[in-house]
Scaffold this active site. Structure first.
Site, PDB file in Angstrom:
ATOM      1  N   ASP A  24       0.832  -1.198   0.000  1.00 21.38           N
ATOM      2  CA  ASP A  24       0.000   0.000   0.000  1.00 21.38           C
ATOM      3  C   ASP A  24       0.871   1.254   0.000  1.00 21.38           C
ATOM      4  O   ASP A  24       0.359   2.375  -0.092  1.00 21.38           O
ATOM      5  CB  ASP A  24      -0.985   0.006   1.171  1.00 21.38           C
ATOM      6  CG  ASP A  24      -0.312  -0.143   2.526  1.00 21.38           C
ATOM      7  OD1 ASP A  24       0.926  -0.163   2.583  1.00 21.38           O
ATOM      8  OD2 ASP A  24      -1.038  -0.238   3.537  1.00 21.38           O
ATOM      9  N   SER A  25       2.193   1.064   0.043  1.00 18.75           N
ATOM     10  CA  SER A  25       3.127   2.177  -0.162  1.00 18.75           C
ATOM     11  C   SER A  25       2.941   2.786  -1.540  1.00 18.75           C
ATOM     12  O   SER A  25       3.392   3.912  -1.802  1.00 18.75           O
ATOM     13  CB  SER A  25       4.577   1.694  -0.003  1.00 18.75           C
ATOM     14  OG  SER A  25       4.813   0.522  -0.770  1.00 18.75           O
ATOM     15  N   ASP A  85      -0.827  -6.281  -0.181  1.00 22.36           N
ATOM     16  CA  ASP A  85      -1.152  -5.616   1.080  1.00 22.36           C
ATOM     17  C   ASP A  85      -2.655  -5.413   1.201  1.00 22.36           C
ATOM     18  O   ASP A  85      -3.300  -4.943   0.256  1.00 22.36           O
ATOM     19  CB  ASP A  85      -0.483  -4.233   1.132  1.00 22.36           C
ATOM     20  CG  ASP A  85       0.723  -4.213   2.050  1.00 22.36           C
ATOM     21  OD1 ASP A  85       0.913  -5.168   2.814  1.00 22.36           O
ATOM     22  OD2 ASP A  85       1.470  -3.225   1.999  1.00 22.36           O
ATOM     23  N   LYS A  93      -1.074  -9.677   2.945  1.00 22.94           N
ATOM     24  CA  LYS A  93      -0.333  -9.249   4.132  1.00 22.94           C
ATOM     25  C   LYS A  93      -1.180  -8.299   4.960  1.00 22.94           C
ATOM     26  O   LYS A  93      -1.831  -7.396   4.421  1.00 22.94           O
ATOM     27  CB  LYS A  93       0.975  -8.549   3.740  1.00 22.94           C
ATOM     28  CG  LYS A  93       1.805  -8.086   4.957  1.00 22.94           C
ATOM     29  CD  LYS A  93       3.172  -7.576   4.555  1.00 22.94           C
ATOM     30  CE  LYS A  93       3.131  -6.185   3.946  1.00 22.94           C
ATOM     31  NZ  LYS A  93       2.698  -5.160   4.939  1.00 22.94           N
ATOM     32  N   GLU A 121      -1.140  -5.922   8.716  1.00 20.02           N
ATOM     33  CA  GLU A 121      -0.333  -5.337   9.781  1.00 20.02           C
ATOM     34  C   GLU A 121      -0.992  -5.606  11.123  1.00 20.02           C
ATOM     35  O   GLU A 121      -2.198  -5.406  11.287  1.00 20.02           O
ATOM     36  CB  GLU A 121      -0.195  -3.822   9.590  1.00 20.02           C
ATOM     37  CG  GLU A 121       0.606  -3.421   8.364  1.00 20.02           C
ATOM     38  CD  GLU A 121       0.782  -1.916   8.254  1.00 20.02           C
ATOM     39  OE1 GLU A 121       0.428  -1.194   9.213  1.00 20.02           O
ATOM     40  OE2 GLU A 121       1.260  -1.456   7.205  1.00 20.02           O
ATOM     41  N   GLU A 159       9.363  -4.667  10.596  1.00 23.13           N
ATOM     42  CA  GLU A 159       9.728  -3.330  10.111  1.00 23.13           C
ATOM     43  C   GLU A 159      10.277  -2.453  11.225  1.00 23.13           C
ATOM     44  O   GLU A 159       9.645  -2.269  12.261  1.00 23.13           O
ATOM     45  CB  GLU A 159       8.527  -2.641   9.458  1.00 23.13           C
ATOM     46  CG  GLU A 159       8.889  -1.268   8.906  1.00 23.13           C
ATOM     47  CD  GLU A 159       7.876  -0.714   7.927  1.00 23.13           C
ATOM     48  OE1 GLU A 159       8.079   0.421   7.435  1.00 23.13           O
ATOM     49  OE2 GLU A 159       6.872  -1.400   7.634  1.00 23.13           O
TER      50      GLU A 159
END
Length: 276
Positions: free
Chosen positions: A41-42, A80, A109, A111, A178
């Protein structure tokens, strides 16, 4: 590359992971031998210009994932799940994970640690491989504490180890760490049987991931300390665009080699027709 392939690399071979958001770059990364392409999502920051990853939604992620899937042939593709796509409920999370798989991803993925174990289990139970992500969590760090090193104290370090073990038990096939203190990342890597993928977490992880636009020197708004610049494409692109603009304005482009022509016979017929 399958889930089993990635898991089997733990302790045997380092895992190379890069972000990708489009067909052309995924094709290049795939040919270069990258093991996992993370459709992060970056993309919201480096492609769409958002200040952080929070505004990114499922429509954007589905589009990016589809483009990457059409380019990669060997690499595993992990998508993501954007902010808001898995927080409401486990059922919503499963529905959105299915969308990314249908778009071409091999896994998703999320978080979070212990707080999202139920959601991860639901997705895994639905037959979808999950990559975990602990340490700095960009989707929510900007809302709470900013982008800071994780695992700096005994308490936070212990929490990270507990979260990693909880994720492993929930069924994740790998875990992104991270901006975790390298000593803690090393301990986590030794404590779990699934591969750890580090970003700013030291060389002891089973693999490494970077944002493609960071390591190529394209995205310049933020320059994280943990990023190694393997190229400075921003300058190369700037110089090329400036040269193009200058040649267009000076009438030097296009040249003869860049131009198509009619046959002399057809040109003669065309000119005669124009005179009538």
């Amino acid at each position: 590359m399958s889930v089993n392939d990635i898991v089997a690399m733990k302790g045997m071979e380092k895992i190379s992971v890069l972000t990708a958001y489009d067909y052309s770059t995924s094709l290049i990364c795939d040919r270069a031998g990258v093991d996992v392409l993370l459709v992060g999502d970056s993309a919201g920051m480096v492609v769409l210009g958002y200040p952080n990853t929070v505004p990114v939604g499922m429509p954007e992620m589905t589009m990016f994932c589809g483009a990457v899937a059409r380019g990669a042939k060997r690499a595993m593709i992990v998508g993501d799940m954007p902010f808001g796509s898995y927080q409401p409920s486990a059922s919503v999370a499963v529905e959105n994970a299915v969308q990314l798989i249908k778009a071409g991803c091999d896994a998703v993925k999320l978080e979070g640690g212990s707080e999202i174990i139920g959601t991860i289990k639901a997705i895994v139970d639905a037959g979808i491989p999950v990559m975990g992500h602990i340490g700095l969590k960009p989707q929510t760090s900007s809302l709470w504490e900013g982008y800071r090193l994780q695992g700096r104290t005994k308490v936070s370090a212990m929490k990270l180890v507990q979260d990693a073990k909880a994720l492993e038990k929930a069924g994740v096939f790998s875990i992104v760490l991270e901006m975790v203190a390298s000593e803690v990342a090393d301990e986590i890597t030794k404590s779990v049987t699934v591969p750890t993928i580090g970003i700013g977490s030291g060389v002891g992880c089973d693999g490494q991931v970077l944002v493609l636009h960071d390591m190529l020197g394209i995205y310049e708004d933020i320059k994280p300390k943990f990023v190694k610049r393997y190229s400075e494409l921003s300058k190369s692109i700037f110089d090329a665009v400036a040269s193009y603009t200058r040649e267009v304005k000076e009438g030097k482009f296009p040249e003869g080699s860049n131009t198509f022509h009619m046959s002399p016979e057809e040109l003669d017929r065309f000119r005669k027709a124009r005179k009538k």
